[in-house]
Write an enzyme that holds these catalytic residues in place. Structure first.
Site, PDB file in Angstrom:
ATOM      1  CG  ASP A   1      -1.473  63.148   0.006  1.00 42.02           C
ATOM      2  OD1 ASP A   1      -0.303  63.429   0.333  1.00 42.02           O
ATOM      3  OD2 ASP A   1      -1.761  62.129  -0.644  1.00 42.02           O
TER       4      ASP A   1
ATOM      5  CG  ASP B   1      -0.926  62.611  -4.480  1.00 40.98           C
ATOM      6  OD1 ASP B   1      -0.205  61.770  -3.927  1.00 40.98           O
ATOM      7  OD2 ASP B   1      -1.974  62.307  -5.082  1.00 40.98           O
TER       8      ASP B   1
ATOM      9  CG  HIS C   1      -5.148  63.822  -8.599  1.00 44.18           C
ATOM     10  ND1 HIS C   1      -5.236  62.652  -9.328  1.00 44.18           N
ATOM     11  CD2 HIS C   1      -4.443  63.513  -7.478  1.00 44.18           C
ATOM     12  CE1 HIS C   1      -4.609  61.674  -8.677  1.00 44.18           C
ATOM     13  NE2 HIS C   1      -4.108  62.177  -7.558  1.00 44.18           N
TER      14      HIS C   1
ATOM     15  CE  LYS D   1       1.246  60.632  -0.367  1.00 47.06           C
ATOM     16  NZ  LYS D   1       0.174  60.309  -1.305  1.00 47.06           N
TER      17      LYS D   1
ATOM     18  CB  CYS E   1      -2.985  58.867   0.634  1.00 45.86           C
ATOM     19  SG  CYS E   1      -2.874  58.918  -1.185  1.00 45.86           S
TER      20      CYS E   1
END
Length: 198
Positions: free
Chosen positions: A9, A47, A82, A107, A152
């Protein structure tokens, strides 16, 4: 032994100026780029939330970012909106050498459940497909870097260790959100799971 670098991420949303900025998040990019050539496989996670995701505080009347609510899969921190699909906030940091990536694992796409881990959604049961890819490639050893250490990266590292991989987290190439001591709690949990903190 086949190794892979998992870059978690490294997106504008988690870097200074982003909607969920991790302190000093952008500073890790040059080090990650320098590490990439040492690995036969580089995989990025991203993300990729739909608008109105259930993990957003804005989706829960009367709630504020960083409140915790009970979801069907367990406690869930509520976040600022976000990394919404297709937004600038969801894009990789422009200096990240994303060209080197064999694959990108997206994800958090299910609007009803968050997904911290690169391997499973937050129900700890629904797979992202990363484990299958790694096993097809014959990968046994993983090095994890990216954002954020206490969410994460932490969840990904613990899941990877439980799946039987040898896992190293390069702490110098991560940064933490650190909500109420979450950084130290994550470090303790990863060490307990057998993750090497380097």
């Amino acid at each position: 032994m086949t190794r892979a670098l998992i870059v978690i991420d490294v997106q504008l949303g988690f870097c200074p100026g982003g909607n969920l900025a991790v302190p000093d998040g952008g500073a890790i990019v040059p080090g990650i780029n320098a590490l990439m050539p040492e690995f036969p496989h580089v995989i990025l996670t991203q993300d990729w939330h739909p608008a109105g995701h259930s993990s957003f505080a804005s989706s829960h009347e009367g709630r504020a970012p960083y409140d915790v609510v009970d979801m069907p899969y367990g406690p869930q921190v509520l976040w600022p909106d976000h990394c919404i699909q297709g937004s600038v906030d969801a894009a990789f940091h422009p200096d990240l050498d994303a060209v080197r990536a064999r694959a990108i694992v997206r994800k958090g796409m299910n609007p009803a459940i968050d997904s911290y881990s690169a391997f499973f959604e937050n129900d700890h049961a629904t797979p992202t497909g990363l484990d299958g890819l790694l096993r097809t490639l014959g990968v046994t050893d993983l090095t994890l870097v990216g954002l954020a250490l206490d969410f994460c990266v932490n969840f990904s590292a613990i899941d990877a260790a439980r799946l039987g991989y040898a896992v190293t987290v390069r702490e110098d190439l991560t940064r933490a959100i650190d909500l109420d001591g979450s950084r130290e709690a994550a470090r303790d949990g990863m060490a307990e799971a057998g993750v090497t903190l380097a």
